[in-house]
Design a protein around this motif. Structure first.
Motif, PDB file in Angstrom:
ATOM      1  N   LYS A 296      -2.266  11.588 -11.461  1.00  0.00           N
ATOM      2  CA  LYS A 296      -1.032  12.357 -11.393  1.00  0.00           C
ATOM      3  C   LYS A 296      -0.078  11.702 -10.395  1.00  0.00           C
ATOM      4  CE  LYS A 296      -2.906  16.861 -12.717  1.00  0.00           C
ATOM      5  NZ  LYS A 296      -3.000  18.304 -12.391  1.00  0.00           N
ATOM      6  N   ALA A 297       0.704  10.772 -10.914  1.00  0.00           N
ATOM      7  CA  ALA A 297       1.587  10.006 -10.036  1.00  0.00           C
ATOM      8  C   ALA A 297       2.619  10.884  -9.349  1.00  0.00           C
ATOM      9  CB  ALA A 297       2.289   8.916 -10.843  1.00  0.00           C
ATOM     10  N   SER A 298       2.911  12.055  -9.916  1.00  0.00           N
ATOM     11  CA  SER A 298       3.944  12.931  -9.358  1.00  0.00           C
ATOM     12  C   SER A 298       3.551  13.508  -8.009  1.00  0.00           C
ATOM     13  CB  SER A 298       4.241  14.076 -10.330  1.00  0.00           C
ATOM     14  OG  SER A 298       3.077  14.849 -10.568  1.00  0.00           O
ATOM     15  N   VAL A 299       2.265  13.486  -7.667  1.00  0.00           N
ATOM     16  CA  VAL A 299       1.819  14.150  -6.436  1.00  0.00           C
ATOM     17  C   VAL A 299       1.432  13.181  -5.331  1.00  0.00           C
ATOM     18  CG1 VAL A 299       0.983  16.115  -7.768  1.00  0.00           C
ATOM     19  CG2 VAL A 299      -0.610  14.308  -7.136  1.00  0.00           C
ATOM     20  N   THR A 300       1.334  11.916  -5.621  1.00  0.00           N
ATOM     21  CA  THR A 300       0.824  10.973  -4.638  1.00  0.00           C
ATOM     22  C   THR A 300       1.749  10.841  -3.432  1.00  0.00           C
ATOM     23  OG1 THR A 300       0.132   8.679  -4.271  1.00  0.00           O
ATOM     24  CG2 THR A 300       1.907   9.036  -5.844  1.00  0.00           C
ATOM     25  N   ASN A 301       1.149  10.544  -2.280  1.00  0.00           N
ATOM     26  CA  ASN A 301       1.966  10.310  -1.087  1.00  0.00           C
ATOM     27  C   ASN A 301       2.524   8.895  -1.051  1.00  0.00           C
ATOM     28  OD1 ASN A 301      -0.259   8.738  -0.371  1.00  0.00           O
ATOM     29  ND2 ASN A 301      -0.979  10.141   1.229  1.00  0.00           N
ATOM     30  N   GLY A 302       2.189   8.095  -2.052  1.00  0.00           N
ATOM     31  CA  GLY A 302       2.766   6.765  -2.175  1.00  0.00           C
ATOM     32  C   GLY A 302       2.111   5.697  -1.328  1.00  0.00           C
ATOM     33  N   VAL A 303       1.050   6.077  -0.616  1.00  0.00           N
ATOM     34  CA  VAL A 303       0.360   5.120   0.250  1.00  0.00           C
ATOM     35  C   VAL A 303      -0.902   4.630  -0.455  1.00  0.00           C
ATOM     36  CG1 VAL A 303      -0.673   4.732   2.505  1.00  0.00           C
ATOM     37  CG2 VAL A 303       1.252   6.319   2.275  1.00  0.00           C
ATOM     38  N   LYS A 304      -1.068   3.335  -0.511  1.00  0.00           N
ATOM     39  CA  LYS A 304      -2.221   2.753  -1.187  1.00  0.00           C
ATOM     40  C   LYS A 304      -3.490   3.050  -0.400  1.00  0.00           C
ATOM     41  CE  LYS A 304      -3.864  -1.656  -3.091  1.00  0.00           C
ATOM     42  NZ  LYS A 304      -3.574  -3.108  -3.230  1.00  0.00           N
ATOM     43  N   GLU A 305      -4.567   3.346  -1.136  1.00  0.00           N
ATOM     44  CA  GLU A 305      -5.841   3.617  -0.463  1.00  0.00           C
ATOM     45  C   GLU A 305      -6.361   2.354   0.210  1.00  0.00           C
ATOM     46  OE1 GLU A 305      -9.384   3.070  -3.640  1.00  0.00           O
ATOM     47  OE2 GLU A 305      -7.958   4.645  -4.149  1.00  0.00           O
ATOM     48  N   ARG A 306      -7.080   2.554   1.270  1.00  0.00           N
ATOM     49  CA  ARG A 306      -7.612   1.413   2.003  1.00  0.00           C
ATOM     50  C   ARG A 306      -8.830   0.826   1.282  1.00  0.00           C
ATOM     51  NH1 ARG A 306     -10.243   4.579   7.233  1.00  0.00           N
ATOM     52  NH2 ARG A 306     -11.259   6.219   6.013  1.00  0.00           N
ATOM     53  N   GLU A 307      -9.069  -0.405   1.512  1.00  0.00           N
ATOM     54  CA  GLU A 307     -10.215  -1.066   0.907  1.00  0.00           C
ATOM     55  C   GLU A 307     -11.511  -0.436   1.431  1.00  0.00           C
ATOM     56  OE1 GLU A 307     -12.086  -5.592   0.473  1.00  0.00           O
ATOM     57  OE2 GLU A 307     -10.132  -5.263   1.434  1.00  0.00           O
ATOM     58  N   GLY A 308     -12.407  -0.149   0.514  1.00  0.00           N
ATOM     59  CA  GLY A 308     -13.682   0.453   0.893  1.00  0.00           C
ATOM     60  C   GLY A 308     -13.661   1.963   0.971  1.00  0.00           C
ATOM     61  N   ASP A 309     -12.571   2.599   0.531  1.00  0.00           N
ATOM     62  CA  ASP A 309     -12.481   4.064   0.569  1.00  0.00           C
ATOM     63  C   ASP A 309     -13.658   4.682  -0.201  1.00  0.00           C
ATOM     64  OD1 ASP A 309     -10.026   6.302   1.001  1.00  0.00           O
ATOM     65  OD2 ASP A 309     -11.500   6.825  -0.529  1.00  0.00           O
TER      66      ASP A 309
END
Length: 246
Positions: free
Chosen positions: A198-211
């Protein structure tokens, strides 16, 4: 200016709730909130919402396959275990052959995260069906819940705090409650994880590697509240908004 009424009529025996306060019908001139009873209201909700998947853009739900799927995933898995007081929203201005029908069933709303010890609650599960949006329905539904929560006994519960949380991208929800006197208190960063895309809700910050939850969406939440001391000055304005005809 009309005064919304709180009904003390005995509720149907098929109504079960783990809510920590009495669940009563709440009624204004144009809207009634009646306790949600799956046998009466689940199919109305499913039929009214099935064509509008965007209704769930800002919450971690998907469309349901039928009414029993809604009951299983929402009523049995969330509402009853969490002690939510869920209401069916009825638009009294719509002509209907029965108290609850597809003609006047406008959606759902309720109290959640309620604490008798701290005299606080949260308004949630606010899903007004699109044909009833941008009308008097949402204002009246929220206003009735505010009045019951914040007015002193015997007419209300005498709570000190009512809060509202929304995805930071859901500007319509945030703006609607601010017009009723809710005050912005905080932005809760990375508050929720959404499974899916759901792209409409994302905070726009990419998840960190290894999440630990790869491929999920991080969201921010906006926290607003209307407290008893706010209510003393806002009550008349809320009732006026509920009466407004345009």
């Amino acid at each position: 200016m009309s005064q919304p009424e709180i009904s003390t009529a005995k509720q149907p025996t098929t109504h079960h709730t783990n809510f920590c306060f009495p669940v009563r019908e709440l009624e204004s001139e144009r809207v009634k909130l009646t306790p949600f009873i799956p046998d009466l209201h689940a199919d109305l909700y499913f039929q009214g919402s099935a064509a509008y998947p965007d209704l769930y853009d800002f919450i971690p739900w998907e469309t349901f396959t039928d009414a029993s799927d809604f009951v299983k995933k929402v009523i049995d898995s969330r509402v009853r275990p969490d002690g939510v007081a869920l209401y069916a929203v009825i638009d009294k201005t719509r002509t209907s052959p029965s108290p609850s029908s597809s003609a006047n069933f406008a959606g759902i709303i309720g109290y959640m995260n309620t604490s008798p010890a701290n005299l606080s609650t949260e308004i949630g599960y606010a899903l007004i069906l699109p044909p009833f949006q941008r009308t008097h329905v949402t204002t009246n539904a929220i206003g009735l819940l505010l009045q019951y929560a914040l007015d002193l006994p015997p007419h209300g519960l005498g709570l000190r705090r009512v809060q509202w949380m929304a995805n930071s991208r859901n500007t319509k929800s945030i703006g609607a409650v601010q017009k009723l006197g809710f005050k912005l208190e905080a932005i809760l960063r990375w508050d929720r994880i959404f499974v899916g895309s759901k792209a409409s809700v994302t905070n726009g910050v990419k998840e960190r590697e290894g999440d630990p939850c790869p491929g999920t969406i991080g969201t921010d939440s906006v926290l607003l509240a209307l407290c008893w001391d706010d209510w003393e000055s806002e009550r008349v304005r809320v009732l006026q908004a509920m009466d407004r005809r345009s």
